[in-house]
Design an enzyme around this catalytic site. Structure first.
Site, PDB file in Angstrom:
ATOM      1  N   LYS A 228      -7.376  23.573  93.605  1.00  0.00           N
ATOM      2  CA  LYS A 228      -7.056  23.511  94.925  1.00  0.00           C
ATOM      3  C   LYS A 228      -8.014  22.558  95.774  1.00  0.00           C
ATOM      4  O   LYS A 228      -7.595  21.826  96.632  1.00  0.00           O
ATOM      5  CB  LYS A 228      -7.251  24.690  95.604  1.00  0.00           C
ATOM      6  CG  LYS A 228      -6.745  24.699  97.168  1.00  0.00           C
ATOM      7  CD  LYS A 228      -7.400  26.045  97.886  1.00  0.00           C
ATOM      8  CE  LYS A 228      -8.442  26.081  98.283  1.00  0.00           C
ATOM      9  NZ  LYS A 228      -9.141  27.270  99.089  1.00  0.00           N
TER      10      LYS A 228
ATOM     11  N   ASP B 285     -16.843  31.822  95.868  1.00  0.00           N
ATOM     12  CA  ASP B 285     -15.480  32.344  95.596  1.00  0.00           C
ATOM     13  C   ASP B 285     -15.399  33.409  94.718  1.00  0.00           C
ATOM     14  O   ASP B 285     -14.594  34.251  94.397  1.00  0.00           O
ATOM     15  CB  ASP B 285     -14.689  31.268  95.388  1.00  0.00           C
ATOM     16  CG  ASP B 285     -14.241  30.414  96.535  1.00  0.00           C
ATOM     17  OD1 ASP B 285     -14.143  31.060  97.625  1.00  0.00           O
ATOM     18  OD2 ASP B 285     -13.622  29.623  96.324  1.00  0.00           O
TER      19      ASP B 285
ATOM     20  N   ARG C 271     -15.307  39.321 103.014  1.00  0.00           N
ATOM     21  CA  ARG C 271     -14.921  39.655 101.822  1.00  0.00           C
ATOM     22  C   ARG C 271     -16.101  40.775 101.269  1.00  0.00           C
ATOM     23  O   ARG C 271     -15.917  41.389 100.442  1.00  0.00           O
ATOM     24  CB  ARG C 271     -15.189  38.611 100.801  1.00  0.00           C
ATOM     25  CG  ARG C 271     -13.871  37.483 100.793  1.00  0.00           C
ATOM     26  CD  ARG C 271     -13.901  36.436 100.097  1.00  0.00           C
ATOM     27  NE  ARG C 271     -12.364  35.802  99.955  1.00  0.00           N
ATOM     28  CZ  ARG C 271     -12.231  34.369  99.836  1.00  0.00           C
ATOM     29  NH1 ARG C 271     -13.374  33.702  99.376  1.00  0.00           N
ATOM     30  NH2 ARG C 271     -11.039  33.844  99.925  1.00  0.00           N
TER      31      ARG C 271
END
Length: 440
Positions: free
Chosen positions: A27, A323, A354
């Site tokens: 991505k 991530d 998160r």
């Protein structure tokens, strides 16, 4: 598909079993290559491109701005007719959706293109902060009028009086701010010097940006003066069109290496090698500290999980590959000792908070956590197999990471699994194939 019930296979596989998968293109590289090819002089062909929601948002934005694209999703190819650094459309309304890369990259492009543009986004993206980035653009003469909340989408941007010069940019919230301005800084009369501030300890995604820029013919000068790092773009010399191969997405590949660690088997993700330019390759190396071993063949990394899925917890600073904080959290619940994840304060400002997601969803499973500023410690504990629904907060990484736990603990149900389409639309179909094959 509103819910996905993960099939537990831990007790039905052998250590010699191999998870073999192909993941979509990166991505991060796809969206950088799209912006750069759009600005290049001539026609570029991008191979191995990712057709995720984020990438499609980026392409839609470029199309509105007059950039012609020809997409072949089946063959993972995009052809772009570059504008030679001159955006054809000087007044437009743009919607970046929920794509963080498009939000930052397109904003910088329009700020340096000498036009009037209205930018809107999804409700999710409206919550994500942009103020340090937008303030830096304002210092260069860009006029921004906010529709709702200062420092957030939506807003109208007038860049007719923009000028080159020097800015200071805080990258502690997102290094995408820096990637955005260095990819487009050459458009400014007089060029652009960006001095970095903020507490990020390393900027691997910026290093990736610089590498892709160089592949298309633009060099970034990096200066270190009195401990302040600056990125310098000279006016004028633009990108040259080319054929460009995009690496497989290492961030996506990490879920399959994590599966092998949890299950005590092997994994090979086609085309992912240890010399990848993507920062998340460091996560694969980190797993060696949890008993994994790595080798390589012509197909990619051959990852061997800890024997019988038996491994210790670790303390790890994930600042430069954050991530994977959710992925490590999922692995940690089966460790023999606690795991402490540090350096991840900025993940509270991503698609979801998160850190809160880790704490909330793990505690549903009976796993105790201790959260501090930018860190969380996970204390593994025996879990029962009571059915638990995992809330995903419309965050693709929550959905994919928590599915890993279900491979070893019965009763895991992922709500809204289709949010994984942001970067990996077929993830749960691929997971179905793995569980079906390995549990035969």
């Amino acid at each position: 598909m509103e819910k996905y019930r993960v099939k537990s296979i831990f007790n039905n596989i052998e250590s010699s079993e191999v998870i073999r998968v192909k993941v979509p293109g990166s991505k991060s590289i796809t969206n950088r290559a799209l912006l750069i090819a759009a600005l290049a002089d001539g026609e570029s062909r991008l191979s191995g491109a990712l057709f995720s929601n984020d990438a499609k948002n980026m392409i839609d934005c470029l199309n509105v701005l007059g950039i012609k694209t020809d997409m072949d999703e089946e063959n993972e190819t995009i052809i772009l007719q570059g504008c030679g650094g001159k955006i054809p459309v000087k007044e437009a309304s743009i919607n970046v959706g929920s794509a963080g890369t498009a939000a930052r990259f397109i904003t910088a492009l329009l700020a340096f293109s000498g036009g009037i543009y209205h930018l809107d986004s999804s409700e999710q993206m409206k919550k994500r902060p942009m103020k340090p980035f937008l303030d830096a653009l304002i210092s260069l003469g860009v006029i921004i009028k906010y529709d709702e909340i200062e420092g957030h989408f939506p807003f109208t941007l007038d860049s007719r009086e923009v000028r080159g010069g020097e800015i200071r940019l805080d990258t502690s919230i997102s290094s995408q701010f820096l990637s955005a301005v260095i990819m487009t800084g050459f458009l400014l009369k007089g060029g652009l010097k960006t001095i970095i501030t903020g507490g990020r300890e390393s900027l691997p995604y910026v290093n990736m940006t610089v590498k892709v820029m160089e592949d298309f013919g633009v060099t970034v000068d990096i200066d270190n003066e009195d401990g302040l790092i600056s990125y310098i773009l000279k006016e004028g010399k633009g990108y040259m069109a080319r054929k460009y191969d995009i690496e497989p997405d290492v961030s996506a590949a990490c879920y399959f290496y994590a599966m092998a660690e949890i299950l005590g088997c092997r994994a090979c993700v086609e085309g992912v090698h240890l010399d990848s330019i993507q920062g998340d390759i460091e996560f694969v190396k980190l797993l060696k500290k949890m008993g994994a071993s790595l080798s390589e063949d012509e197909h990619g990394i051959v990852f061997q999980g800890a024997e019988e899925g038996n491994y210790e917890g670790i303390e790890a600073n994930l600042n430069s590959f954050s991530d994977q904080a959710l992925t490590l959290a999922a692995i940690s619940v089966f460790a023999k000792s606690p795991t402490k994840i540090t350096g991840v304060a900025h993940i509270c400002l991503q698609e979801s908070n998160r850190l809160i997601a880790i704490k909330t969803e793990l505690e549903k499973l009976g796993i105790r956590t201790k959260m501090g500023k930018g860190e969380i410690t996970i204390f593994p504990n025996r879990m029962d197999d009571t059915e638990v629904e995992i809330e995903t907060y419309e965050d693709h990484r929550v959905a994919m990471a928590f599915s890993l736990i279900g491979l070893r603990r019965d009763g895991i149900v992922i709500n809204n699994p289709e949010c994984s389409a942001k970067t990996f639309k077929d993830y749960f179909r691929v997971l179905d194939g793995i569980t079906a094959t390995l549990s035969l």
